[in-house]
Scaffold this active site. Structure first.
Site, PDB file in Angstrom:
ATOM      1  N   SER A 108     102.316  -0.840  58.237  1.00  0.00           N
ATOM      2  CA  SER A 108     103.433  -1.193  59.115  1.00  0.00           C
ATOM      3  C   SER A 108     103.395  -2.676  59.473  1.00  0.00           C
ATOM      4  O   SER A 108     102.353  -3.338  59.365  1.00  0.00           O
ATOM      5  CB  SER A 108     103.358  -0.361  60.398  1.00  0.00           C
ATOM      6  OG  SER A 108     102.240  -0.772  61.180  1.00  0.00           O
ATOM      7  N   HIS A 125      70.899  -5.334  36.178  1.00  0.00           N
ATOM      8  CA  HIS A 125      70.861  -6.125  37.412  1.00  0.00           C
ATOM      9  C   HIS A 125      69.711  -7.114  37.275  1.00  0.00           C
ATOM     10  O   HIS A 125      68.631  -6.760  36.801  1.00  0.00           O
ATOM     11  CB  HIS A 125      70.658  -5.211  38.622  1.00  0.00           C
ATOM     12  CG  HIS A 125      70.607  -5.930  39.937  1.00  0.00           C
ATOM     13  ND1 HIS A 125      71.448  -6.984  40.248  1.00  0.00           N
ATOM     14  CD2 HIS A 125      69.819  -5.744  41.038  1.00  0.00           C
ATOM     15  CE1 HIS A 125      71.177  -7.407  41.479  1.00  0.00           C
ATOM     16  NE2 HIS A 125      70.189  -6.680  41.974  1.00  0.00           N
TER      17      HIS A 125
END
Length: 330
Positions: A252, A108
């Site tokens: 859905s 990092h």
């Protein structure tokens, strides 16, 4: 297009005959050290003498030494320590042993990019960052596969910095999946932004806001927990496997319609403007300065907020409900 490197682009010979010091034996440290060793490379793990992980690393069959001893032995030094202590450890225990031609590397870019560590000009400085947690890096390596990674060169004194970096990436399996070329600036700033605005800060606040809204409206905290936190994993797994389109295909039509119509009301232009401000504060160093100052005075604000967050009602409700879920690891 971003340049991507694979196995054929990397050569372990650039690390043969070199001692590699892996400083730290946490999530990434254990995965990288063991995988490098299994790739036939010479590895020493650098730890504090009183570290609880010293015996663990030895039990895993690795050579272990104090950080100064490991750095003195090594030609390549991988710093896998927490961001907030790297600067101090570097000054006291790494820099004195960083002689000409050695390589200093990270997973990092925080301390290099924000000037907390300023290496001498006569060493290589580069980054190799697997884009997965350590346990997955190790598991994929053991299965003969790999996880994607990043590579960046900050300083190329020897003219071989990228070759050594790619060899390291190959040694931990990343070149089997693909290694993306980046810069310390890009890796650091995008990583911090993702954590703050989306993955940690953004998601945590969204979950709590949803939970609080339902509870304040008189709904059972248990129902609020299920709908705003528990089911998040189902959605994230779908996104992880196939992007937003896979998730929208799988839910859905009612949920998909709500996504399109209501989502932009939650993350609206005001939110996006705040995200731009967050990014600017990362880019100009404001966040880094605040975090370093916080650590210099023993983190009073950090510790106070951490304690407050641990006392949020969602934690108590979640602890009770998770006891009813035998599939979860305790």
């Amino acid at each position: 297009m971003v340049k991507v490197y694979y196995d054929a682009d990397a050569n372990l010979e650039f690390l043969k005959g070199k001692k590699i010091a892996v400083l730290g034996y946490g999530s990434q440290g254990h995965a990288q050290a063991q995988s490098l060793r299994d790739s036939g490379l010479d590895v020493v793990v650098g730890l504090r003498k009183d570290s609880a992980r010293w015996s663990k690393a030895e039990a895993d069959g690795l050579q272990v030494a104090t950080v100064p001893d490991a750095c003195a032995q090594a030609e390549v030094i991988q710093v896998l320590l927490p961001d907030e202590i790297q600067g101090r450890v570097y000054a006291e225990e790494i820099e004195p042993y960083l002689s000409e031609g050695k390589a200093l590397m990270f997973s990092h870019g925080f301390n290099i990019h924000f000037g907390q560590i300023v290496p001498p000009k006569n060493v290589d400085v580069f980054l190799v960052a697997p884009k997965s947690p350590g346990h997955l890096v190790r598991r994929m390596y053991a299965e003969g596969k790999g996880v994607p990674g990043l590579v960046a060169v900050h300083q190329d004194y020897t003219g071989k910095a990228k070759d050594i970096a790619l060899a390291y990436a190959k040694g931990i399996g990343c070149t089997k999946a693909g290694v993306f070329e980046t810069s310390f600036r890009e890796e650091t700033e995008t990583d911090l932004f993702g954590e703050q605005a989306v993955l940690c800060g953004g998601v945590s606040e969204l979950i709590k806001a949803g939970f609080d809204t339902l509870v304040e409206a008189g709904y059972a905290p248990e129902m609020a927990y299920f709908e705003c936190l528990h089911e998040l994993k189902l959605i994230v797994d779908l996104i992880y496997e196939g992007g937003l389109s896979r998730m929208r295909y799988s839910v859905s039509n009612t949920a998909e319609y709500g996504d399109y119509m209501i989502g932009p009301r939650i993350v609206n232009e005001e939110t996006r403007e705040e995200m731009r401000q967050v990014l600017m504060e990362i880019q100009d160093g404001t966040f880094a300065r605040n975090w370093m100052l916080e650590n210099q005075v023993k983190s009073p604000q950090f510790n106070a907020v951490r304690k407050m967050e641990q006392e949020h009602p969602i934690e108590e409700v979640g602890a009770r409900l998770r006891e009813m879920m035998p599939w979860l690891k305790k």
